[in-house]
Design a protein around this motif. Structure first.
Motif, PDB file in Angstrom:
ATOM      1  N   LEU A  31      -2.481  10.136  -1.658  1.00  0.00           N
ATOM      2  CA  LEU A  31      -3.908   9.951  -1.909  1.00  0.00           C
ATOM      3  C   LEU A  31      -4.660  10.893  -0.991  1.00  0.00           C
ATOM      4  O   LEU A  31      -4.727  10.690   0.223  1.00  0.00           O
ATOM      5  CB  LEU A  31      -4.318   8.504  -1.656  1.00  0.00           C
ATOM      6  N   PHE A  32      -5.158  11.978  -1.578  1.00  0.00           N
ATOM      7  CA  PHE A  32      -5.929  12.956  -0.830  1.00  0.00           C
ATOM      8  C   PHE A  32      -7.347  12.446  -0.608  1.00  0.00           C
ATOM      9  O   PHE A  32      -7.988  11.938  -1.530  1.00  0.00           O
ATOM     10  CB  PHE A  32      -6.031  14.282  -1.600  1.00  0.00           C
ATOM     11  N   LEU A 187       3.308   4.982  -4.985  1.00  0.00           N
ATOM     12  CA  LEU A 187       1.994   4.512  -4.555  1.00  0.00           C
ATOM     13  C   LEU A 187       1.634   3.235  -5.311  1.00  0.00           C
ATOM     14  O   LEU A 187       1.985   3.085  -6.483  1.00  0.00           O
ATOM     15  CB  LEU A 187       0.915   5.561  -4.850  1.00  0.00           C
ATOM     16  N   PRO A 188       0.912   2.329  -4.668  1.00  0.00           N
ATOM     17  CA  PRO A 188       0.421   1.153  -5.401  1.00  0.00           C
ATOM     18  C   PRO A 188      -0.645   1.554  -6.410  1.00  0.00           C
ATOM     19  O   PRO A 188      -1.255   2.620  -6.298  1.00  0.00           O
ATOM     20  CB  PRO A 188      -0.154   0.267  -4.296  1.00  0.00           C
ATOM     21  N   ASP A 189      -0.853   0.721  -7.395  1.00  0.00           N
ATOM     22  CA  ASP A 189      -1.923   0.936  -8.373  1.00  0.00           C
ATOM     23  C   ASP A 189      -3.236   0.419  -7.793  1.00  0.00           C
ATOM     24  O   ASP A 189      -3.258  -0.424  -6.905  1.00  0.00           O
ATOM     25  CB  ASP A 189      -1.614   0.200  -9.682  1.00  0.00           C
ATOM     26  N   ALA A 196      -5.019   2.875  -0.122  1.00  0.00           N
ATOM     27  CA  ALA A 196      -5.025   3.136   1.316  1.00  0.00           C
ATOM     28  C   ALA A 196      -4.524   1.934   2.105  1.00  0.00           C
ATOM     29  O   ALA A 196      -3.765   2.074   3.072  1.00  0.00           O
ATOM     30  CB  ALA A 196      -6.433   3.516   1.771  1.00  0.00           C
ATOM     31  N   ARG A 197      -4.922   0.741   1.691  1.00  0.00           N
ATOM     32  CA  ARG A 197      -4.525  -0.481   2.384  1.00  0.00           C
ATOM     33  C   ARG A 197      -3.041  -0.781   2.214  1.00  0.00           C
ATOM     34  O   ARG A 197      -2.346  -1.182   3.160  1.00  0.00           O
ATOM     35  CB  ARG A 197      -5.332  -1.668   1.855  1.00  0.00           C
ATOM     36  N   GLU A 198      -2.536  -0.604   0.990  1.00  0.00           N
ATOM     37  CA  GLU A 198      -1.178  -1.031   0.673  1.00  0.00           C
ATOM     38  C   GLU A 198      -0.158   0.108   0.728  1.00  0.00           C
ATOM     39  O   GLU A 198       1.046  -0.145   0.673  1.00  0.00           O
ATOM     40  CB  GLU A 198      -1.153  -1.672  -0.721  1.00  0.00           C
TER      41      GLU A 198
END
Length: 270
Positions: A31-32, A187-189, A196-198
């Motif tokens: 996640l940029f 990555l989580p959905d 960012a949290r997960e």
């Protein structure tokens, strides 16, 4: 004509390393995000391309002809040259995409002055995996080597950011080499906040092996009670996100007093 562009500092709010590819690169999911500050490029038209480097980290770029900005200039057809001054405010080999951000700013500069060729993304990718993302400088998911993009709901724009680096350069290659090779999953959905949290940074542990000071920085940031803190990219820069500029500024002041030898920069997520 005077052109000015900020090379926005890149941070990885999550960075999942999935596998090593046959071409030697690693398959990534990241996640940029981009901070509204960084290096600054100014330019004017000239008979030929030139580059002058100034700023607190200018001495780290001792060969202007090997600089990615010059490579970006060579990659883009134009009717005139550009005399570029690069104000190097970001540390080098710091996980902030500094060189890629500089190249991205140069691409935007050329786009504004002359326009870009239709294959500009391919030209950018040849300079570095993060360069296409840094041309856009907007929050999105990067896949593959990072050059493929997927849109994401940006529900984090405007969050206060504190960047901190112990001023220890950490080259990317050795960190990837030290990765344990275990795929911990995708990555989580969800929106940017959820990812960012997960999410996680799979390069944090190998980077700390190479540069133990990263763990010290992360512990110091965690003590300021941020919304989240993490290492960016392959290190050594770490970041903390805050719900208000006042909380961030208080944290920056405390860290500046406790660790006067650390570099820091304040900004907001774009």
């Amino acid at each position: 004509m005077r052109l000015t562009e900020t090379a926005y500092a890149k941070i990885n709010l999550a960075l999942h390393v999935r596998k090593r590819r046959e071409d030697g690169y690693h398959e990534l999911e990241t996640l940029f995000a981009f901070v509204d500050c960084g290096d600054v490029l100014t330019a004017r038209r000239a008979d030929e391309d030139r580059l002058t480097t100034v700023g607190p980290f200018a001495t780290a770029l001792d060969n202007p002809f090997d600089n990615i900005v010059m490579q970006a200039l060579s990659a883009l057809p134009r009717p005139d040259g550009l005399d570029v001054t690069l104000e190097k405010n970001l540390p080098v080999a710091a996980g902030l995409g500094g060189g890629s951000a500089d190249a991205g700013a140069l691409f935007r500069m050329v786009r504004n002055a002359f326009g870009l060729p239709g294959d500009w993304r391919e030209r950018a990718a040849r300079l570095g995996a993060d360069v296409p993302a840094c041309v856009d400088s907007d929050m999105h998911i990067g896949l593959g080597t990072g050059a493929q993009r997927i849109e994401v709901e940006n529900d984090m724009a405007g969050m206060a950011v504190l960047l901190v680096n112990p001023l220890v350069p950490v080259p990317t290659g050795p960190v990837f080499k030290a990765w344990d090779g275990i795929d911990q999953g995708p990555l989580p959905d969800g929106s940017a906040r959820t990812i960012a949290r997960e999410g996680r940074n799979d390069l944090r542990a190998p980077a700390i092996e190479i540069c133990p000071q990263i763990a010290t920085v992360l512990d110091a940031l965690q003590a300021t009670d941020p919304w989240m803190q993490e290492m960016s990219g392959s290190g050594a820069t770490c970041f903390a996100l805050y719900e208000s500029a006042e909380i961030r500024d208080s944290a920056a002041q405390k860290l500046g007093l406790d660790h006067s030898d650390w570099w820091q920069m304040k900004g907001f997520l774009r």
